[in-house]
Design a protein around this motif. Sequence first.
Motif, mmCIF file in Angstrom:
data_model
loop_
_atom_site.group_PDB
_atom_site.id
_atom_site.type_symbol
_atom_site.label_atom_id
_atom_site.label_comp_id
_atom_site.label_asym_id
_atom_site.label_seq_id
_atom_site.Cartn_x
_atom_site.Cartn_y
_atom_site.Cartn_z
ATOM 1 N N ILE A 69 41.306 39.973 29.975
ATOM 2 C CA ILE A 69 42.583 39.447 30.472
ATOM 3 C C ILE A 69 43.630 40.552 30.531
ATOM 4 C CG2 ILE A 69 44.507 37.920 29.871
ATOM 5 C CD1 ILE A 69 42.369 35.841 29.092
ATOM 6 N N ASP A 70 43.622 41.445 29.544
ATOM 7 C CA ASP A 70 44.533 42.593 29.593
ATOM 8 C C ASP A 70 44.274 43.424 30.842
ATOM 9 O OD1 ASP A 70 45.676 41.812 27.201
ATOM 10 O OD2 ASP A 70 44.611 43.310 25.985
ATOM 11 N N GLY A 71 43.009 43.670 31.140
ATOM 12 C CA GLY A 71 42.655 44.423 32.342
ATOM 13 C C GLY A 71 43.045 43.695 33.611
ATOM 14 N N LEU A 72 42.837 42.394 33.621
ATOM 15 C CA LEU A 72 43.189 41.597 34.798
ATOM 16 C C LEU A 72 44.687 41.606 35.041
ATOM 17 C CD1 LEU A 72 42.329 39.645 37.046
ATOM 18 C CD2 LEU A 72 42.492 37.791 35.367
ATOM 19 N N THR A 73 45.475 41.430 34.004
ATOM 20 C CA THR A 73 46.930 41.412 34.188
ATOM 21 C C THR A 73 47.477 42.796 34.518
ATOM 22 O OG1 THR A 73 47.261 41.570 31.789
ATOM 23 C CG2 THR A 73 47.300 39.367 32.755
ATOM 24 N N ALA A 74 46.798 43.844 34.067
ATOM 25 C CA ALA A 74 47.253 45.202 34.375
ATOM 26 C C ALA A 74 46.878 45.616 35.794
ATOM 27 C CB ALA A 74 46.663 46.195 33.374
ATOM 28 N N GLU A 75 45.658 45.320 36.202
ATOM 29 C CA GLU A 75 45.142 45.792 37.487
ATOM 30 C C GLU A 75 45.183 44.734 38.589
ATOM 31 O OE1 GLU A 75 44.113 48.969 37.756
ATOM 32 O OE2 GLU A 75 44.422 49.347 35.621
ATOM 33 N N HIS A 76 45.317 43.476 38.235
ATOM 34 C CA HIS A 76 45.255 42.351 39.176
ATOM 35 C C HIS A 76 43.936 42.318 39.927
ATOM 36 C CE1 HIS A 76 49.278 41.038 38.336
ATOM 37 N NE2 HIS A 76 49.622 42.302 38.332
ATOM 38 N N HIS A 77 42.889 42.804 39.240
ATOM 39 C CA HIS A 77 41.541 42.784 39.779
ATOM 40 C C HIS A 77 40.578 43.127 38.651
ATOM 41 C CE1 HIS A 77 37.953 44.076 41.989
ATOM 42 N NE2 HIS A 77 38.376 43.217 42.889
ATOM 43 N N LEU A 78 39.375 42.587 38.727
ATOM 44 C CA LEU A 78 38.287 42.974 37.836
ATOM 45 C C LEU A 78 37.043 43.157 38.681
ATOM 46 C CD1 LEU A 78 38.667 40.480 34.825
ATOM 47 C CD2 LEU A 78 39.195 42.924 34.831
ATOM 48 N N ALA A 97 37.241 23.843 37.734
ATOM 49 C CA ALA A 97 36.991 24.702 38.897
ATOM 50 C C ALA A 97 38.247 24.879 39.738
ATOM 51 C CB ALA A 97 35.860 24.125 39.739
ATOM 52 N N ASP A 98 38.976 23.795 39.974
ATOM 53 C CA ASP A 98 40.208 23.894 40.774
ATOM 54 C C ASP A 98 41.248 24.755 40.077
ATOM 55 O OD1 ASP A 98 39.176 22.316 42.796
ATOM 56 O OD2 ASP A 98 39.949 20.460 41.916
ATOM 57 N N GLU A 99 41.401 24.560 38.780
ATOM 58 C CA GLU A 99 42.362 25.358 38.024
ATOM 59 C C GLU A 99 41.923 26.820 37.968
ATOM 60 O OE1 GLU A 99 45.432 24.516 36.626
ATOM 61 O OE2 GLU A 99 45.163 22.699 37.792
ATOM 62 N N ALA A 100 40.623 27.054 37.883
ATOM 63 C CA ALA A 100 40.115 28.429 37.867
ATOM 64 C C ALA A 100 40.439 29.137 39.177
ATOM 65 C CB ALA A 100 38.614 28.433 37.611
ATOM 66 N N LEU A 101 40.252 28.446 40.291
ATOM 67 C CA LEU A 101 40.587 29.057 41.584
ATOM 68 C C LEU A 101 42.068 29.389 41.664
ATOM 69 C CD1 LEU A 101 38.350 27.050 44.047
ATOM 70 C CD2 LEU A 101 38.218 29.481 43.523
ATOM 71 N N LYS A 102 42.912 28.487 41.171
ATOM 72 C CA LYS A 102 44.356 28.761 41.148
ATOM 73 C C LYS A 102 44.652 29.994 40.286
ATOM 74 C CE LYS A 102 45.747 23.930 41.442
ATOM 75 N NZ LYS A 102 46.389 22.838 40.690
ATOM 76 N N PHE A 103 44.040 30.035 39.101
ATOM 77 C CA PHE A 103 44.268 31.148 38.179
ATOM 78 C C PHE A 103 43.860 32.472 38.812
ATOM 79 C CE2 PHE A 103 42.366 34.034 35.031
ATOM 80 C CZ PHE A 103 43.485 34.332 34.274
ATOM 81 N N TRP A 104 42.630 32.544 39.314
ATOM 82 C CA TRP A 104 42.136 33.792 39.871
ATOM 83 C C TRP A 104 42.914 34.199 41.131
ATOM 84 C CZ3 TRP A 104 39.308 37.096 37.295
ATOM 85 C CH2 TRP A 104 38.532 36.646 36.230
ATOM 86 N N PHE A 108 44.935 37.701 41.438
ATOM 87 C CA PHE A 108 44.520 38.696 42.430
ATOM 88 C C PHE A 108 45.569 38.919 43.512
ATOM 89 C CE2 PHE A 108 39.667 39.348 42.309
ATOM 90 C CZ PHE A 108 39.656 39.303 40.935
ATOM 91 N N THR A 109 46.448 37.940 43.753
ATOM 92 C CA THR A 109 47.358 38.041 44.895
ATOM 93 C C THR A 109 48.807 38.310 44.526
ATOM 94 O OG1 THR A 109 47.679 35.644 44.941
ATOM 95 C CG2 THR A 109 45.917 36.535 46.325
ATOM 96 N N THR A 110 49.145 38.303 43.257
ATOM 97 C CA THR A 110 50.531 38.588 42.858
ATOM 98 C C THR A 110 50.554 39.719 41.858
ATOM 99 O OG1 THR A 110 50.471 36.968 41.065
ATOM 100 C CG2 THR A 110 51.293 36.208 43.187
ATOM 101 N N GLY A 111 51.567 40.525 41.937
ATOM 102 C CA GLY A 111 51.713 41.588 40.950
ATOM 103 C C GLY A 111 51.794 42.950 41.561
ATOM 104 N N GLU A 160 36.770 50.560 34.328
ATOM 105 C CA GLU A 160 36.172 49.233 34.482
ATOM 106 C C GLU A 160 36.291 48.503 33.157
ATOM 107 O OE1 GLU A 160 31.977 47.168 35.866
ATOM 108 O OE2 GLU A 160 32.133 49.323 35.724
ATOM 109 N N TYR A 161 36.724 47.262 33.243
ATOM 110 C CA TYR A 161 36.853 46.429 32.051
ATOM 111 C C TYR A 161 35.609 45.583 31.935
ATOM 112 C CZ TYR A 161 41.772 47.617 32.027
ATOM 113 O OH TYR A 161 42.959 48.289 31.976
ATOM 114 N N PHE A 162 35.128 45.464 30.688
ATOM 115 C CA PHE A 162 33.934 44.663 30.476
ATOM 116 C C PHE A 162 33.790 44.402 28.986
ATOM 117 C CE2 PHE A 162 29.239 44.428 29.925
ATOM 118 C CZ PHE A 162 29.072 43.212 30.535
ATOM 119 N N GLY A 163 33.754 43.147 28.612
ATOM 120 C CA GLY A 163 33.579 42.791 27.204
ATOM 121 C C GLY A 163 34.622 43.438 26.333
ATOM 122 N N SER A 164 34.185 44.099 25.305
ATOM 123 C CA SER A 164 35.135 44.731 24.404
ATOM 124 C C SER A 164 35.271 46.222 24.690
ATOM 125 C CB SER A 164 34.685 44.523 22.956
ATOM 126 O OG SER A 164 33.376 45.019 22.789
#
Length: 166
Positions: A69-78, A97-104, A108-111, A160-164
């Motif tokens: 999540i840190d990587g996602l919020t920093a890069e807006h992509h994984l 599933a609907d909430e996941a699509l909104k989240f992703w 990915f589209t803001t930031g 690349e972010y992955f696991g820990s």
Amino acid sequence: MKALPTLDEDDRLLPVLNNLSQGYISNEYKDFANGDMDGSSASKDAITAENVLSPSNMKHMPLCASNLIDGLTAEHHLKYTARQQLSLFLKGIGLSADEALKFWQNQFTTGGSGTISVEKFNKEYRYNFRHNYGLEGGRINYKPWDCRTTLSKPKPSKNEYFGSFR
């Protein structure tokens, strides 16, 4: 192994074994796991696209999910493997599933500079997230990765972010 044949002779153990299957019912367990102890209603604290990143939810996430999540919020992509791991984790904690699509889509589209258009998100990523939920393709109900699965994946490359790892 030598004691196994004599276990059926023990009068104390037989009632326990006979009643073992009548413990928790799966619906009771699901309600308990979701914080609804009496099972009377749906949990008020359901995971949604808006509250995934809330401090109250983040403090309970494992290190691997927090790093993703840190990587996602920093890069807006994984990259693919990190998206798979985080997507299945979010599915596992109850994000629909609907909430996941909104989240992703929101991530990915803001930031910052790594953002993409909504059209590009829908064209290149939407299918994958729906597939993780069993709504596309082979309609397989994928489970979240456990630590062993996460650690068995190839080591991430640079940035690349992955696991820990990062």
